[in-house]
Motif scaffolding. Sequence first.
Motif, short mmCIF file in Angstrom:
data_model
loop_
_atom_site.label_atom_id
_atom_site.label_comp_id
_atom_site.label_asym_id
_atom_site.label_seq_id
_atom_site.Cartn_x
_atom_site.Cartn_y
_atom_site.Cartn_z
N VAL A 154 -57.49 18.06 25.72
CA VAL A 154 -58.82 16.72 25.05
C VAL A 154 -60.12 17.10 26.07
O VAL A 154 -59.34 17.30 27.20
N SER A 155 -61.34 16.91 26.34
CA SER A 155 -62.51 16.88 26.12
C SER A 155 -62.77 15.03 27.86
O SER A 155 -61.51 13.96 27.19
N SER A 156 -63.21 15.28 28.83
CA SER A 156 -63.18 14.16 29.48
C SER A 156 -64.01 12.79 28.87
O SER A 156 -63.79 12.04 28.96
N LEU A 157 -64.70 13.56 28.04
CA LEU A 157 -65.75 12.42 27.06
C LEU A 157 -64.59 11.62 25.73
O LEU A 157 -65.33 11.17 24.67
N ALA A 158 -63.88 12.04 25.52
CA ALA A 158 -62.86 12.73 24.12
C ALA A 158 -62.74 11.27 23.85
O ALA A 158 -62.06 10.83 22.55
N SER A 159 -62.62 10.32 24.98
CA SER A 159 -62.22 8.79 24.53
C SER A 159 -63.46 7.70 24.09
O SER A 159 -63.55 7.09 23.45
N ILE A 160 -65.02 8.89 24.23
CA ILE A 160 -65.28 7.80 23.94
C ILE A 160 -65.67 8.00 22.02
O ILE A 160 -65.40 8.91 21.57
N THR A 161 -65.31 7.02 21.29
CA THR A 161 -66.02 6.94 19.77
C THR A 161 -67.02 5.91 19.83
O THR A 161 -67.42 4.81 20.13
N SER A 162 -67.44 6.21 19.12
CA SER A 162 -69.18 5.71 18.43
C SER A 162 -68.95 4.75 17.32
O SER A 162 -68.50 5.15 16.47
N ILE A 163 -69.75 3.80 17.71
CA ILE A 163 -69.23 2.24 17.00
C ILE A 163 -69.89 2.46 15.12
O ILE A 163 -69.94 2.44 14.63
N GLY A 164 -71.34 3.44 15.92
CA GLY A 164 -71.99 3.70 14.16
C GLY A 164 -71.37 4.24 13.81
O GLY A 164 -72.00 4.98 12.37
N SER A 165 -70.54 5.15 14.12
CA SER A 165 -69.40 6.23 12.74
C SER A 165 -68.64 6.10 11.61
O SER A 165 -69.09 6.02 11.21
N GLY A 166 -68.88 4.48 12.12
CA GLY A 166 -67.71 3.36 11.03
C GLY A 166 -66.38 4.67 10.62
O GLY A 166 -65.78 3.98 9.27
N SER A 167 -65.60 5.38 11.81
CA SER A 167 -64.74 5.70 11.38
C SER A 167 -63.12 5.02 12.31
O SER A 167 -62.55 5.80 11.84
N THR A 168 -63.47 4.06 13.00
CA THR A 168 -62.09 3.81 12.96
C THR A 168 -62.21 2.01 12.84
O THR A 168 -63.37 1.53 11.64
N ALA A 169 -61.34 1.46 13.36
CA ALA A 169 -60.76 -0.06 12.80
C ALA A 169 -62.07 -0.86 13.71
O ALA A 169 -63.04 -2.07 12.94
N ALA A 170 -62.39 -0.49 14.88
CA ALA A 170 -63.51 -1.46 15.66
C ALA A 170 -64.72 -1.72 14.80
O ALA A 170 -65.91 -2.07 15.00
N ALA A 171 -64.78 -0.02 14.03
CA ALA A 171 -66.80 -0.55 13.66
C ALA A 171 -65.95 -1.45 12.72
O ALA A 171 -67.72 -2.03 11.79
N THR A 172 -65.60 -2.26 11.48
CA THR A 172 -64.85 -2.14 10.53
C THR A 172 -64.88 -3.82 10.73
O THR A 172 -65.27 -4.72 10.77
N ILE A 173 -64.13 -4.27 12.42
CA ILE A 173 -64.02 -5.39 12.15
C ILE A 173 -64.48 -5.89 13.63
O ILE A 173 -65.09 -7.37 13.51
N GLY A 174 -65.22 -5.65 15.09
CA GLY A 174 -65.68 -5.38 15.78
C GLY A 174 -66.65 -5.93 15.76
O GLY A 174 -67.93 -6.17 14.83
N THR A 175 -66.58 -7.65 16.70
CA THR A 175 -68.19 -7.76 16.58
C THR A 175 -69.66 -7.38 18.04
O THR A 175 -70.73 -8.19 17.21
N VAL A 176 -68.62 -6.54 18.80
CA VAL A 176 -70.14 -6.37 19.20
C VAL A 176 -70.68 -5.28 18.80
O VAL A 176 -70.16 -3.53 19.02
N SER A 177 -72.10 -5.02 18.31
CA SER A 177 -72.33 -3.62 17.55
C SER A 177 -72.91 -2.64 18.95
O SER A 177 -73.24 -3.09 20.31
N GLN A 178 -74.01 -1.50 18.43
CA GLN A 178 -73.43 -0.59 18.83
C GLN A 178 -74.99 -0.47 20.05
O GLN A 178 -75.27 -0.48 21.10
N GLN A 179 -75.63 -1.06 19.00
CA GLN A 179 -77.21 -1.90 19.39
C GLN A 179 -77.21 -2.54 20.72
O GLN A 179 -77.91 -2.78 21.95
N ARG A 180 -75.93 -3.72 20.49
CA ARG A 180 -75.71 -4.44 21.99
C ARG A 180 -75.64 -3.84 23.26
O ARG A 180 -75.53 -3.97 23.57
N ARG A 181 -74.69 -3.21 22.89
CA ARG A 181 -73.63 -2.12 23.77
C ARG A 181 -74.75 -1.75 24.08
O ARG A 181 -75.45 -1.01 25.66
#
Length: 1402
Positions: free
Chosen positions: A402-429
Amino acid sequence: MAPSLPFSLSPHICVHSSPDLLDLLDHASLPPLPRILQAFVPLSQVTTRTTTLTSVPHASFALRFSDLTEVESSVHEDEEQRAGRTLDWIGSRIATQSARWVEAVESSSTRPDDPWRNRTPWWDEVKRCIQGDNVPNRVEGWNHPVSIICAVSTLAANPLQALQEMHARPPDFPPWVDSTHLRYSLIVHPSNSPLSDSIAESLVNAVKKQYGLHTYLLSISLAEIPLQQARPIASPVPCLPSLTTMELSPIPTPHIPAGIATMLPRPTTPKTATLTPNVPGTPNLPVQPNTPQKPPPSPGIPRTDALALSDNDIQQISRFVREFVVMSVVPWMEKCVMEWNESYSSSRRLPSRLFSSTRRLFGTGYSSAPSSSPSTPPTGHGSNPSVSSVTSRFAHGVNNSVSSLASITSIGSGSTAAATIGTVSQQRRLAEFATVLGDYKLAITVWETLRKDSKGGSDILPLLVAPSPALALHASNSINALHTVAAELPAWAQLRALVYAVRWDIGIDPRELIGNVLEGDRWLVQASGAAEEPPTALLLGHAAFLSSKKGARRRSALWYLHAADRLEKAGIKPIALYFFRQAHRMYKTPATRWNELSPSFWESEGKDPADWRGFEAVLPGIEHELGRLLYTTNDTVNAVRYFLGLLRGTSVSEPTPPSGLGLTPNSTSMDGTVPPTDRVYLEDFRVALRHFRTNEGAQWEAAKESLQLNIKLCQVKESRLRLPGDAVIGELDSWKRLEESWQEFWRPRGPERLEQGGKAAVNEPFWFDLVLRNPLNVEISMSRLSLIVREATTSDDEAGPDFLEVETLDDITLGVKETRTIPISIKCSKPASLVVVDATYEFLSLLQVKESLAIRGRRLHDTPQQRQNKVYAPDILTKIEVEDAGLRLQAHFVDDRHLMLIHGERKHMNVTLLNTGNRPIGELWLLTGPYDAVWVNTETSCSSSGSEDSVNILRSTNSFASSEPFHIPLDEEIAPQSSLQLSMIMHAAHILEHDLSLLLVFRDSAGQAFHSARLTRHYEVKQTLQVSTSYEPSQSATKSYLVNIDLENTASTGEIYVSQIMTLSPSWSCEPISQYLPEKLSPRQLSRVMLAAHPLSRAGEAQEVRRFLESQLRSILQGTPVEPISPPVINLECNHIYQSSDSFSPNDPVTRHFIHTGRCSSAARAAALAHPHIPAHHYPHIFPLYEPSAIDFVFFWEIPSQSRSGHLLVTGLSLGASHAPLRELVEETENAKAARSMYAETQRERSEVLEAVRNSEWNTESDPLVMTVEDGLIVEHDFKQGPCSVPVRFTMRNQSLTHNVHYTLRLLNSDTSRSEQLLHAPQYVGRLTHKGELQPSQSAVVSAKLSARTSGGYGLDSWKVVIDVLEPQKDNSQPRVVRQRYERTPQAGNNASVTIVDKSST
């Protein structure tokens, strides 16, 4: 150099410690690992890179370390519930330490160099509490973890397995928490580890191979060191304790795909307590929520702890923290910014060539897929981070694990639950990461985009953008976005507003924040809103503090008031008291611009700038709150002082309600009434003072002398000394004028002087009428009211003499705004000169009060020093001369009831004179006011009545000089203790309320000095019979004028009988036109009487009067002394228009006296109104009493039902034409070379005197000719025989009594008539111009012929007349001089006409 951001905007690092590591640190008496790491930040000299590869040096780079399990347990709590607990927790911390803080701040106010002088520790505590919040929320991503450190120690049985379990365990966060974070592995290798250093290195290599290069081996010895050598560190920022007794609020389960649901962790039960830093000597106890912690040693200053670590361990930990930041966190955040910026730029449709250089430098682009794994860097942890290349910071190697950056999940991908429910957008981050890294150009762009999309950013832009007025709109937008439909903001909105305000206060330079461009203090006020929680109240108080530093004291005071009111409701009384005092101090401080005003301004206003009392509309409310708070905190003496200061006594109610600060509009209650604040103030003062006297005797004895009542109940200028027999009413000036009139009257008759009156007698009581006025809107009481009287020759410190007896009164109550006269008797047993110094009483029977009865002396202007400064003469005290009884006379009315008269009524009154002295009275005189209508009935003053001739002549002195005193003949001397009855008649000549002042002058025998006694009667006059007069020229050839008299009975009950009507005039005679005259007027009835006026042949008297006036006015206008002579006498024509069988003659002494006095009064008032610049004592020697053309009316009336009778004198009517007889005098004065004056006021006064003479009634001018046309003539004519010739008569009358008039009448032939009716235009034949001359009061008839060729109506309005007023001719040989010329044409509405009827058509 990038500016420093608030600590709460730094990257959030969560630390997950294994149980063995926790035991290791606990055994070494060290705090948890997050606490240890936090002690080594912020880091200095950290450099970051922007997306354009620009280096950004950071002088200070902060991180926030927290325990992962604590964050996980707190993030599941409902945000509204947690926000409410946060506000309550902050309030409880503030309340615990508020008293010590206020004591420290107030003690430092007297020392300019004290560091506490410009500090607000309560606000510092609020900021520390807000900065300590590290729990993620849905609104923003600052608290979302940037990195998670998995920390284990080599003391574990299997450290690698422990790390595997930590990495395999996903964070127990809700789906809306951003899952983009950096996983980092930390292995702590203590010196007592069972593993050797080589094995530990092998363990690290294995971890790097499995989890990436973000791994570090921390070797520490943990050797025991003395406590004195421990490294001091700052105390941690306070954090909200976690829930213990209440259950977590349920979180709605989001809709998650089935394939992802199995990957999410199960919720775990949070810990029920947090641990304090394990400092040596401090027990490791759980901290319960909402439990006040032990206060720090110094209020408001964060207390310091210590780390029991050796220098080598400190260096190792410091090296780890720096490498963690420089080699892992910063490069990882820069990579995220680069990747998210690519996505952001493509979404904004920017051209890709702008980023071609980035792809060229970094090789391949960054994929947004979660499975992409960057390459491994070529250098390890042993490399120097300060010299790492760009490639080493962004490029990482690839391995099979597993890469050292494997824990990075891009919010813009829309493949996780956080992408569906989260209110903090990628632009804000992206915006947050760019802000932390110092890439402000990119950050501002993204924040602006978010702001325009209503996704936040307005609260951060003020921290990044240069100061400008637009930042105020950003701040306002961020606050307004928190408002909801509900009337009260929810707790989470209040907390968010408080967070924004804290960030602005920390992140913006204080000089720019309170500057005129930003006015950040207004931002804080807007953020506080209407919430009444302690943190928001302190936010408002900090805004007031910033405003005071700016110099806006009024604004600061208002906000201090609001903050104090909220804190008082919250129960934090020490700070509320401090805020109230600050507002009170600012409202009492005068404006700084007052010092710029000229001293002449204060001199002209008669005010002292040092006497500024502050804003009276606000200060009472503040002082009342201060008194209440001090009383509840057992500071009774200061509470009594404040309550005592509230009793100020204003003319209107204080605009402060009894509860709260009264910040409602216009200080009105819900029902629109003004609250009775004086009653509340007085009751609070009564309760506090009674408690103070009863329970604090020692302090009461020490403070009672300094407690002084602010209001003055004694009205010194209205109080007066009253001797036996003196009247209670009457002004001192009126008595002084009467005494001066007597001296002027007696001066040519003898050298005897009038002894000064107002002396008391030995062993005879006299009174000091003390006027008390209650200025409050509440009833007050007093007791033991008395006077301090001493001899005039003694000092103030000496006690009152024993030969004086001064009365003491109890139980005196004054109503609301009541004014009452309290007589206090004084009795002296020997002759002495006394002065009344003070009045003493017990206010509310509790507070001893002493008021001075001295009147301030006059302002002195004798010397330059007195003119430049305010210097006053010594105070004036009421003096009393007590002498042995000699000549003394007491006078009083037999009937002394309230006197209500009707206008014009004659009232018969009886006066009793009593000789109270020890010597007889042989001569007696009576003086009245200048124009008081009083007649004394004596045997020599006989009154005649009965019927007289219809025409009488009344000879008048024509002067309105005041009448001489009445000499009262005495048949025999008035012996001591004897009395005399005196009968008099008073005429009520003027309406409203009046005082009749009578001065009795007497002596025992000729050659002796005179003494005086005073008598006063107050009376009220109401109007019942109202009379109005008017006149118009008569159309008749035998009558000059028609006079209309309107009589109205204005009373609602009672009939008035008019028994006689009489006219008085020097030049006119009147007679009734109708034989019917009204005798009885019913209530509300109006009647009219018409008279005809004829001129009299008395031109000589009129000319003599006018010459006298002109001569005296010339002296006034030329500035020469006025000769003290009287006007020539004049004869008045008296016509009895109507009289009953029992009528009054004008020569009746009583009637004649009253008519003369009434005429004098009206003439004096008219002269004073028209000529205010001429001294009043010159009026009798300048203006005659009667103007020659004036006519007066006297109406005698009776009301049999009330047994009342009297007469009315009506003046102000003048008949006849006048020709400006003073014109030559006015022109002569204007053309004369007047002496120049250096004072503009003198020249202006002369101009006003001249203008008054020009516009006076003695210089009127009018057209003397009255022309009438014969109207309504009907002529029958047979037009078959030819045109009809109709005679037209024009009557000319000269209304002047002094001048001849020459007239020229021109008849005009026109085609149309100017009449409004449809009439034919007249055609005159024969002579068209007629001339003639008329003598005074002469009339003439001009005949003309009108030619008509057809029947119909012909208007008689085509004419023009020219009038010349001729000067009197002394010699017939001299040419005639025209004084005035007038031209006249028919007036609009003149419908005079003649009608011609054709007989041939009938």
